[in-house]
Write a protein that holds these residues in place. Structure first.
Motif, PDB file in Angstrom:
ATOM      1  N   LEU A 160      43.070  39.303  48.891  1.00  0.00           N
ATOM      2  CA  LEU A 160      44.276  39.719  48.176  1.00  0.00           C
ATOM      3  C   LEU A 160      44.113  39.517  46.672  1.00  0.00           C
ATOM      4  CD1 LEU A 160      47.103  40.837  48.217  1.00  0.00           C
ATOM      5  CD2 LEU A 160      47.969  38.549  48.702  1.00  0.00           C
ATOM      6  N   LEU A 161      43.509  38.409  46.281  1.00  0.00           N
ATOM      7  CA  LEU A 161      43.265  38.183  44.855  1.00  0.00           C
ATOM      8  C   LEU A 161      42.335  39.251  44.276  1.00  0.00           C
ATOM      9  CD1 LEU A 161      42.860  34.307  44.966  1.00  0.00           C
ATOM     10  CD2 LEU A 161      44.681  35.552  43.792  1.00  0.00           C
ATOM     11  N   ALA A 162      41.327  39.659  45.049  1.00  0.00           N
ATOM     12  CA  ALA A 162      40.398  40.686  44.578  1.00  0.00           C
ATOM     13  C   ALA A 162      41.072  42.048  44.489  1.00  0.00           C
ATOM     14  CB  ALA A 162      39.182  40.753  45.501  1.00  0.00           C
ATOM     15  N   ARG A 163      41.956  42.336  45.434  1.00  0.00           N
ATOM     16  CA  ARG A 163      42.673  43.625  45.404  1.00  0.00           C
ATOM     17  C   ARG A 163      43.591  43.707  44.183  1.00  0.00           C
ATOM     18  NH1 ARG A 163      42.021  46.803  49.764  1.00  0.00           N
ATOM     19  NH2 ARG A 163      41.233  45.867  51.685  1.00  0.00           N
ATOM     20  N   LYS A 171      51.994  32.311  45.163  1.00  0.00           N
ATOM     21  CA  LYS A 171      51.643  31.570  46.377  1.00  0.00           C
ATOM     22  C   LYS A 171      52.338  32.182  47.589  1.00  0.00           C
ATOM     23  CE  LYS A 171      50.881  27.105  44.104  1.00  0.00           C
ATOM     24  NZ  LYS A 171      51.337  25.693  43.998  1.00  0.00           N
ATOM     25  N   ALA A 172      53.563  32.669  47.378  1.00  0.00           N
ATOM     26  CA  ALA A 172      54.304  33.271  48.486  1.00  0.00           C
ATOM     27  C   ALA A 172      53.597  34.502  49.018  1.00  0.00           C
ATOM     28  CB  ALA A 172      55.720  33.626  48.039  1.00  0.00           C
ATOM     29  N   ASP A 173      53.071  35.351  48.113  1.00  0.00           N
ATOM     30  CA  ASP A 173      52.351  36.547  48.554  1.00  0.00           C
ATOM     31  C   ASP A 173      51.067  36.178  49.287  1.00  0.00           C
ATOM     32  OD1 ASP A 173      54.296  38.141  47.507  1.00  0.00           O
ATOM     33  OD2 ASP A 173      53.090  38.931  45.849  1.00  0.00           O
ATOM     34  N   LEU A 174      50.349  35.195  48.764  1.00  0.00           N
ATOM     35  CA  LEU A 174      49.110  34.761  49.409  1.00  0.00           C
ATOM     36  C   LEU A 174      49.395  34.158  50.780  1.00  0.00           C
ATOM     37  CD1 LEU A 174      47.408  33.201  46.282  1.00  0.00           C
ATOM     38  CD2 LEU A 174      46.549  35.175  47.555  1.00  0.00           C
ATOM     39  N   LEU A 175      50.446  33.376  50.859  1.00  0.00           N
ATOM     40  CA  LEU A 175      50.839  32.763  52.123  1.00  0.00           C
ATOM     41  C   LEU A 175      51.212  33.825  53.139  1.00  0.00           C
ATOM     42  CD1 LEU A 175      51.346  29.979  53.463  1.00  0.00           C
ATOM     43  CD2 LEU A 175      53.688  30.115  52.601  1.00  0.00           C
ATOM     44  N   TYR A 176      51.980  34.817  52.677  1.00  0.00           N
ATOM     45  CA  TYR A 176      52.439  35.889  53.554  1.00  0.00           C
ATOM     46  C   TYR A 176      51.276  36.742  54.053  1.00  0.00           C
ATOM     47  CZ  TYR A 176      55.600  39.546  55.161  1.00  0.00           C
ATOM     48  OH  TYR A 176      56.291  40.441  55.925  1.00  0.00           O
ATOM     49  N   VAL A 220      39.529  36.700  38.090  1.00  0.00           N
ATOM     50  CA  VAL A 220      39.072  37.477  36.941  1.00  0.00           C
ATOM     51  C   VAL A 220      37.547  37.517  36.900  1.00  0.00           C
ATOM     52  CG1 VAL A 220      41.126  36.841  35.610  1.00  0.00           C
ATOM     53  CG2 VAL A 220      39.031  35.477  35.380  1.00  0.00           C
ATOM     54  N   ASP A 221      37.047  38.463  36.131  1.00  0.00           N
ATOM     55  CA  ASP A 221      35.621  38.513  35.821  1.00  0.00           C
ATOM     56  C   ASP A 221      35.406  37.573  34.643  1.00  0.00           C
ATOM     57  OD1 ASP A 221      33.040  39.034  35.103  1.00  0.00           O
ATOM     58  OD2 ASP A 221      33.317  41.197  34.771  1.00  0.00           O
ATOM     59  N   ASP A 222      34.774  36.445  34.896  1.00  0.00           N
ATOM     60  CA  ASP A 222      34.619  35.432  33.856  1.00  0.00           C
ATOM     61  C   ASP A 222      33.230  35.455  33.213  1.00  0.00           C
ATOM     62  OD1 ASP A 222      33.213  34.459  36.044  1.00  0.00           O
ATOM     63  OD2 ASP A 222      33.666  32.370  35.580  1.00  0.00           O
ATOM     64  N   ARG A 223      32.485  36.525  33.416  1.00  0.00           N
ATOM     65  CA  ARG A 223      31.115  36.526  32.918  1.00  0.00           C
ATOM     66  C   ARG A 223      31.020  36.502  31.400  1.00  0.00           C
ATOM     67  NH1 ARG A 223      28.685  41.508  36.123  1.00  0.00           N
ATOM     68  NH2 ARG A 223      30.729  42.295  35.466  1.00  0.00           N
ATOM     69  N   GLU A 224      32.091  36.949  30.709  1.00  0.00           N
ATOM     70  CA  GLU A 224      32.026  36.893  29.241  1.00  0.00           C
ATOM     71  C   GLU A 224      31.996  35.464  28.722  1.00  0.00           C
ATOM     72  OE1 GLU A 224      36.400  37.313  30.468  1.00  0.00           O
ATOM     73  OE2 GLU A 224      34.458  38.195  31.016  1.00  0.00           O
ATOM     74  N   ARG A 225      32.316  34.495  29.620  1.00  0.00           N
ATOM     75  CA  ARG A 225      32.250  33.092  29.221  1.00  0.00           C
ATOM     76  C   ARG A 225      30.788  32.636  29.091  1.00  0.00           C
ATOM     77  NH1 ARG A 225      36.935  29.947  30.530  1.00  0.00           N
ATOM     78  NH2 ARG A 225      38.617  31.204  31.371  1.00  0.00           N
ATOM     79  N   ASP A 226      29.914  33.351  29.834  1.00  0.00           N
ATOM     80  CA  ASP A 226      28.510  32.874  29.870  1.00  0.00           C
ATOM     81  C   ASP A 226      27.828  33.081  28.517  1.00  0.00           C
ATOM     82  OD1 ASP A 226      29.016  32.332  32.475  1.00  0.00           O
ATOM     83  OD2 ASP A 226      28.020  34.121  33.262  1.00  0.00           O
TER      84      ASP A 226
END
Length: 226
Positions: A160-163, A171-176, A220-226
């Protein structure tokens, strides 16, 4: 596989719930258009079965609004309105199929299967957020090409987070989404997110799974942190 049934005839809605559950689907019910629209927006459904004559917001408007928002979930209209113009309007507003009441339950189930097949043929096989990828059909997670073993609940949360990559997911959406039959305790989500961080972030020295204070989490795509 989860289906949303938006139907204001309570007896029919519960009959559909019983029958489709027996077919192996996880079925959620809404009895008015506004609630149905909210659920279609916030839940992750393989299909929506939608009545047209609904209180609050009719089915035409529900369908049109979902399509305006870019929601491509297949919609089967199930209604007593069986005129040619009714069918044309429903299809023109974005419905994928139309079945008039009274209907054959066997035909309904067959049409739902057909919609699932059609959607699967055009759906992206892999969800990717940076170098984190999820093969939804195969239930496989990889980070930078390395396979990461996840439990079914962990996979559901991460899916769901990736979508909704880049968006705050409550949290409610993830739980559901991950606990449809026991969606009450937000601690379930917190425990799975903690486990996910160890597996997909800490193990790879990454920080892609972020906490959004007062809301929930974001991937998120965190690769810009690298």
């Amino acid at each position: 596989m989860r289906i949303l049934v938006v139907e204001d005839e309570v007896d029919l809605a519960h009959t559909l719930h019983t029958g489709l559950t027996a077919e192996g689907y996880s079925v959620d019910l809404a009895h008015d258009g506004r609630h149905g629209l909210w659920m279609a927006r916030t839940g992750e459904y393989a299909l929506v079965v939608l009545d047209l004559m609904l209180p609050g917001l009719n089915g035409y408007k529900v369908c049109a609004q979902l399509r305006r928002e870019g929601n491509a979930t297949p919609i089967l209209v199930l209604t007593a309105k069986d005129g040619d113009w009714d069918q044309a309007e429903a299809l023109d507003t974005g419905a994928d199929d139309y079945l008039a009441k009274p209907f054959s339950y066997t035909v309904l189930v067959a049409r739902l299967r057909a919609l699932v097949r059609r959607a699967a043929a055009v759906a992206p096989p892999v969800l990717a957020v940076g170098d984190l990828s999820l093969d939804v059909a195969g239930r496989v997670c990889r980070r930078a090409g390395t396979r990461v073993e996840l439990t079914p609940r962990e996979f559901a949360v991460l899916e769901l987070l990736a979508r909704r990559a880049g968006q705050a997911v409550s949290k409610a959406d993830l739980l559901y989404h991950a606990w449809p039959d026991e969606a009450e305790d937000p601690n379930l989500v917190e425990a799975r997110v903690s486990a996910l961080r160890k597996k997909v972030d800490a193990a790879f020295h990454r920080q892609s799974l972020q906490t959004v204070r007062g809301t929930g989490y974001r991937l998120v795509d965190d690769r810009e942190r690298d």
